[in-house]
Write an enzyme that holds these catalytic residues in place. Structure first.
Site, short mmCIF file in Angstrom:
data_model
loop_
_atom_site.label_atom_id
_atom_site.label_comp_id
_atom_site.label_asym_id
_atom_site.label_seq_id
_atom_site.Cartn_x
_atom_site.Cartn_y
_atom_site.Cartn_z
CD GLU A 1 35.46 78.04 52.08
OE1 GLU A 1 35.09 79.16 51.68
OE2 GLU A 1 35.09 76.96 51.54
CG MET B 1 40.56 67.30 2.44
SD MET B 1 41.94 68.46 2.24
CE MET B 1 42.16 68.41 0.46
CD GLU C 1 34.19 69.46 20.40
OE1 GLU C 1 34.55 68.79 19.40
OE2 GLU C 1 34.21 69.03 21.56
#
Length: 373
Positions: free
Chosen positions: A55, A166, A303
């Site tokens: 503002e 994997m 993560e």
């Protein structure tokens, strides 16, 4: 009733607010547009804490033309003295005749105070225009103000059969460069990144914002490095861990007593905070409340591996999932997405509300909201 022009000007204010996506923490992202006689006379956005609010920037741009103008603001103007003076007072003093606000301040201690102050000054006030869009810009600020914890966004890369690595642990790279670049943007907008000691020991990540991968110019002041938080109940973080020497701060959350602190940590390569818990886990709720209250973390990026991700999900502490899905099949021996033991009936399954599915390079990004039964 809001007009088409009202919608257009508030849309512009929201786009301005978005410019603060990477810089405003711990403050909210806010934009403001001043319009008089149908013409924009001033606009602004909040860039960072301690600097002028949206503002005030817009009022400075408008100068005397602010008198009699309508102010479109994405968040209720503040009515208290914080790092800067109250914006509600500044708008009233400038002679603004009408203020249109997208959403009230989510802080229950101050909600409505700015609107009341403007009305008391004779300014016409309307609230609720494009409220959902304004809320979506500041999920972390809203969560911190209303629930006392950060907004938790879990990021996971996976194959089409929901595998993250994997069996050997090899995971580079499941997804392509475009998806990895998108992850850097998630890191850049987050105040902190949370991971577990298992990920540190297996992958030795730095968990930094890598500017070279972002593919866009830095914000004013450069890219901020989020606080790195490691759940390490037994203080197993090795002194050689990359994140201990990476730019930015690393916080290790543990429940180990003082006498078990490793020398490398005592020497100041990381900050150690103790939480309730035991050798196999830390009180996750206590950790999140600490991050909100003491570190002013709005958005937390998770993560982590399957164990911590599963624990956070089961505890109802994941607000959003961002899944990067690669067109690959890793097979039944590969590692799964979440460790969620004990699910035996379909009614116990974790439901997801899909918010967005979008192609990112050769991969897909699925954004979803979990629903824990």
């Amino acid at each position: 009733m809001f007009s088409g022009d009202d919608h257009g000007h508030m849309g512009r204010a929201l786009r301005l607010a978005e410019r603060g996506l990477y810089t405003t923490d711990p403050n909210p992202r806010v934009g403001c547009v001043l319009v008089r006689h149908g013409e924009v006379v001033g606009e602004g956005w909040h860039e960072r804490a301690g600097e002028p609010h949206a503002e005030v920037v817009a009022l400075r741009a408008a100068g005397p033309h602010a008198a009699g103008a309508t102010a479109y603001v994405t968040l209720e103007p503040c009515a208290h003295h914080g790092r800067t003076p109250p914006c509600a007072d500044a708008l009233a003093a400038a002679g603004v005749s009408r203020v249109v606000v997208a959403m009230e301040d989510p802080n229950p201690l101050v909600r409505g105070a700015g609107l009341s102050r403007l009305r008391a000054a004779g300014v016409a006030v309307e609230c609720g225009l494009l409220e959902a869009q304004a809320h979506a810009l500041n999920p972390g600020f809203v969560m911190r103000m209303t629930q006392g914890r950060p907004y938790v966004r879990a990021k996971l890369g996976m194959s089409l059969d929901a595998r993250t690595a994997m069996a050997s642990g090899e995971s580079r790279w499941i997804t392509g460069p475009e998806a990895r670049r998108d992850v850097q943007r998630l890191r850049a907008r987050s105040a902190a990144i949370l991971t577990g000691i298992g990920t540190v020991l297996a992958d030795d990540p730095s968990l930094t914002v890598r500017a070279a991968e972002l593919g866009e110019p830095p914000p004013p002041g450069g890219w901020r490095q989020p606080l790195r938080v490691v759940l390490d109940p037994r203080l197993s973080t090795p002194p050689s861990a990359r994140m201990l020497t990476a730019p930015g701060r690393t916080l290790i959350a543990t429940c180990c007593p003082d006498e078990e602190l490793p020398e490398a940590i005592i020497d100041g390569t990381a900050e150690v905070i103790r939480f309730p818990g035991h050798a196999d886990g830390i009180d996750l709720t206590a950790l999140l409340h600490y991050l909100a209250q003491e570190e002013e973390v709005n958005e937390l990026l998770l993560e982590a591996g399957a164990t911590l991700s599963g624990s956070m999900l089961r505890a109802g502490l994941v607000d959003e999932l961002v899944l990067y899905v690669a067109p690959k099949i890793l097979g039944s021996d590969a590692r799964g997405l979440f460790r969620l033991p004990g699910l035996e009936r379909m009614e116990e399954a974790v439901g997801l509300e899909i918010l967005e599915v979008r192609a990112i390079g050769n991969d897909w990004r699925v954004t979803a909201r979990p629903s824990i039964p």
